[in-house]
Design a protein around this motif. Structure first.
Motif, PDB file in Angstrom:
ATOM      1  N   ARG A 173      41.900  95.770  65.270  1.00  0.00           N
ATOM      2  CA  ARG A 173      42.191  96.660  66.388  1.00  0.00           C
ATOM      3  C   ARG A 173      43.672  96.974  66.401  1.00  0.00           C
ATOM      4  NH1 ARG A 173      39.045  97.905  70.607  1.00  0.00           N
ATOM      5  NH2 ARG A 173      37.573  96.311  69.920  1.00  0.00           N
ATOM      6  N   PHE A 186      29.630  95.069  58.085  1.00  0.00           N
ATOM      7  CA  PHE A 186      30.884  95.258  58.795  1.00  0.00           C
ATOM      8  C   PHE A 186      31.437  93.922  59.274  1.00  0.00           C
ATOM      9  CE2 PHE A 186      31.724  99.785  59.639  1.00  0.00           C
ATOM     10  CZ  PHE A 186      30.601 100.341  59.072  1.00  0.00           C
ATOM     11  N   GLY A 187      32.704  93.691  58.982  1.00  0.00           N
ATOM     12  CA  GLY A 187      33.403  92.558  59.565  1.00  0.00           C
ATOM     13  C   GLY A 187      33.892  92.935  60.956  1.00  0.00           C
ATOM     14  N   LEU A 206      23.605 103.309  66.276  1.00  0.00           N
ATOM     15  CA  LEU A 206      24.142 104.373  65.438  1.00  0.00           C
ATOM     16  C   LEU A 206      23.298 104.546  64.191  1.00  0.00           C
ATOM     17  CD1 LEU A 206      26.931 102.386  66.238  1.00  0.00           C
ATOM     18  CD2 LEU A 206      27.916 104.598  65.710  1.00  0.00           C
ATOM     19  N   ARG A 229      24.320 105.219  73.520  1.00  0.00           N
ATOM     20  CA  ARG A 229      24.673 104.092  74.387  1.00  0.00           C
ATOM     21  C   ARG A 229      23.490 103.780  75.281  1.00  0.00           C
ATOM     22  NH1 ARG A 229      29.434 101.695  76.013  1.00  0.00           N
ATOM     23  NH2 ARG A 229      30.608 103.252  74.818  1.00  0.00           N
ATOM     24  N   TYR A 272      22.299 101.063  62.788  1.00  0.00           N
ATOM     25  CA  TYR A 272      23.180  99.970  63.164  1.00  0.00           C
ATOM     26  C   TYR A 272      23.120  99.758  64.677  1.00  0.00           C
ATOM     27  CZ  TYR A 272      25.580 100.275  58.613  1.00  0.00           C
ATOM     28  OH  TYR A 272      25.895 100.289  57.271  1.00  0.00           O
ATOM     29  N   PHE A 282      28.486 108.756  59.995  1.00  0.00           N
ATOM     30  CA  PHE A 282      27.867 108.139  61.152  1.00  0.00           C
ATOM     31  C   PHE A 282      27.641 109.158  62.258  1.00  0.00           C
ATOM     32  CE2 PHE A 282      27.987 103.590  60.253  1.00  0.00           C
ATOM     33  CZ  PHE A 282      28.842 103.546  59.164  1.00  0.00           C
ATOM     34  N   GLY A 283      26.559 108.946  63.004  1.00  0.00           N
ATOM     35  CA  GLY A 283      26.377 109.702  64.218  1.00  0.00           C
ATOM     36  C   GLY A 283      27.311 109.176  65.305  1.00  0.00           C
ATOM     37  N   GLN A 284      27.294 109.867  66.435  1.00  0.00           N
ATOM     38  CA  GLN A 284      28.169 109.479  67.552  1.00  0.00           C
ATOM     39  C   GLN A 284      27.654 108.249  68.278  1.00  0.00           C
ATOM     40  OE1 GLN A 284      30.957 110.975  66.898  1.00  0.00           O
ATOM     41  NE2 GLN A 284      31.247 112.171  68.741  1.00  0.00           N
ATOM     42  N   GLY A 343      32.598  96.131  72.306  1.00  0.00           N
ATOM     43  CA  GLY A 343      33.733  95.383  71.804  1.00  0.00           C
ATOM     44  C   GLY A 343      33.489  94.650  70.510  1.00  0.00           C
ATOM     45  N   GLN A 344      32.301  94.845  69.939  1.00  0.00           N
ATOM     46  CA  GLN A 344      31.958  94.122  68.712  1.00  0.00           C
ATOM     47  C   GLN A 344      31.872  95.076  67.524  1.00  0.00           C
ATOM     48  OE1 GLN A 344      31.537  90.653  68.826  1.00  0.00           O
ATOM     49  NE2 GLN A 344      32.247  90.964  70.920  1.00  0.00           N
ATOM     50  N   SER A 345      31.667  94.477  66.359  1.00  0.00           N
ATOM     51  CA  SER A 345      31.523  95.262  65.147  1.00  0.00           C
ATOM     52  C   SER A 345      30.084  95.773  65.017  1.00  0.00           C
ATOM     53  CB  SER A 345      31.892  94.391  63.951  1.00  0.00           C
ATOM     54  OG  SER A 345      31.845  95.138  62.764  1.00  0.00           O
ATOM     55  N   LEU A 346      29.830  96.495  63.947  1.00  0.00           N
ATOM     56  CA  LEU A 346      28.496  97.037  63.711  1.00  0.00           C
ATOM     57  C   LEU A 346      27.633  96.033  62.961  1.00  0.00           C
ATOM     58  CD1 LEU A 346      30.562  99.589  63.737  1.00  0.00           C
ATOM     59  CD2 LEU A 346      28.615 100.821  62.801  1.00  0.00           C
ATOM     60  N   GLN A 401      32.725 106.607  69.498  1.00  0.00           N
ATOM     61  CA  GLN A 401      32.455 107.420  68.315  1.00  0.00           C
ATOM     62  C   GLN A 401      31.968 106.523  67.184  1.00  0.00           C
ATOM     63  OE1 GLN A 401      35.478 110.157  67.047  1.00  0.00           O
ATOM     64  NE2 GLN A 401      36.139 110.623  69.135  1.00  0.00           N
ATOM     65  N   GLY A 402      31.274 107.136  66.220  1.00  0.00           N
ATOM     66  CA  GLY A 402      30.900 106.398  65.032  1.00  0.00           C
ATOM     67  C   GLY A 402      32.085 106.240  64.104  1.00  0.00           C
ATOM     68  N   PRO A 403      32.034 105.269  63.199  1.00  0.00           N
ATOM     69  CA  PRO A 403      33.125 105.085  62.237  1.00  0.00           C
ATOM     70  C   PRO A 403      33.315 106.337  61.384  1.00  0.00           C
ATOM     71  CG  PRO A 403      31.696 103.162  62.265  1.00  0.00           C
ATOM     72  CD  PRO A 403      31.011 104.221  63.074  1.00  0.00           C
ATOM     73  N   LEU A 414      23.977  95.906  60.842  1.00  0.00           N
ATOM     74  CA  LEU A 414      22.918  96.707  60.254  1.00  0.00           C
ATOM     75  C   LEU A 414      21.553  96.220  60.734  1.00  0.00           C
ATOM     76  CD1 LEU A 414      22.165  98.930  58.161  1.00  0.00           C
ATOM     77  CD2 LEU A 414      22.056  97.105  56.455  1.00  0.00           C
ATOM     78  N   TYR A 441      38.130  99.180  59.817  1.00  0.00           N
ATOM     79  CA  TYR A 441      37.224  98.282  59.111  1.00  0.00           C
ATOM     80  C   TYR A 441      37.434  98.389  57.600  1.00  0.00           C
ATOM     81  CZ  TYR A 441      34.506  98.079  63.462  1.00  0.00           C
ATOM     82  OH  TYR A 441      34.095  97.903  64.754  1.00  0.00           O
ATOM     83  N   GLN A 459      25.752  98.208  67.737  1.00  0.00           N
ATOM     84  CA  GLN A 459      27.117  97.789  68.034  1.00  0.00           C
ATOM     85  C   GLN A 459      27.202  97.401  69.494  1.00  0.00           C
ATOM     86  OE1 GLN A 459      30.285 100.682  67.428  1.00  0.00           O
ATOM     87  NE2 GLN A 459      31.716  99.032  66.921  1.00  0.00           N
TER      88      GLN A 459
END
Lengths: 112, 111
Positions: B106, B101-102, A92, A108, A35, A103-105, A40-43, B42-44, A45, B87, A37
């Motif tokens: 927050r 993912f949507g 990720l 960045r 993924y 999920f991994g960490q 400030g945004q979502s993930l 961190q990851g979800p 794929l 999420y 990210q």
């Protein structure tokens, strides 16, 4: 459950270069996912990576830009090729169990 | 994959119960509903999953009405450490965990 280790955790790279991100799982898994990210945004794929077959990419992502390897059931790599500042993001990896994903960490990445 | 809609943000105070509702009008028969929590850097992380009615675990409850077109994540007595993005994901587990993912919700917990 599965524990996922990603390396590097962060990096600053020059534009035009490539970075390979490693993802190690502590157990054998069939499917692994990558993924992206943005801050400030979502993930989003990028692709699905199954051992022994070519990765399947989502719309907007191509193999030449994001080549993926999946040499065995516990490991995968994602390469971000010919980077530009627009590739600055968190990357990720994840894997799925019967009921939940792990999920991994994240890595960045900053491209300058 | 079913599209989900959640509130973009919510505020709460410590000790309150928080309910986050997710709409998934196009949910398919084989789809499960899964909620994840993500802290910065961190990851979800998996919170809870359900198919219908009510599911409860040590951290949350998930309420799913009979038509399954929505679901509500309930967090009892939140604390400051519950400040995160939540999420709601819908998918057929037989196709793996490659979720769409949507934007997530927050949640800010205030003292």
């Amino acid at each position: 459950s599965a524990v996922i280790s990603q390396k590097p955790s962060r990096d600053i790279c020059q534009r035009g270069t490539s970075l390979t991100i490693q993802c190690q799982v502590d157990s054998q898994v069939t499917m692994m996912f990558w993924y992206r990210q943005q801050p400030g945004q979502s993930l989003t794929l990028i692709a699905t990576a199954n051992q022994g077959s070519e990765a399947t990419y989502e719309s907007g992502f191509v193999i030449d830009k994001f080549p993926i390897s999946r040499p065995n059931l516990t490991f995968s790599t994602l390469t971000v090729s010919n980077m530009s500042p627009e590739d600055s993001s968190i990357y990720l990896c994840s894997t799925g169990g019967n009921t939940e994903a792990f999920f991994g960490q994240g890595t960045r990445l900053t491209v300058v | 994959l079913a599209k989900t809609t959640q509130p973009i943000s919510m505020d709460s105070y410590e000790g309150q119960e928080v309910n986050i509702t997710c709409s998934h009008n196009n949910i398919a028969t084989n789809d499960y509903i899964t909620w994840y929590q993500q802290f910065p850097s961190q990851g979800p992380r998996f919170i809870i999953q359900g198919y219908k009615t009510k599911v409860t675990n040590e951290v949350a409850s998930l309420f799913i009405p009979a038509d399954r077109k929505s679901s509500t994540l309930s967090l009892p007595r939140v604390s400051l450490s519950d400040t995160a993005v939540y999420y709601c994901l819908v998918g057929d587990l037989n196709y793996g965990q490659n979720f769409v993912f949507g934007p997530g919700t927050r949640l800010s917990v205030l003292p």
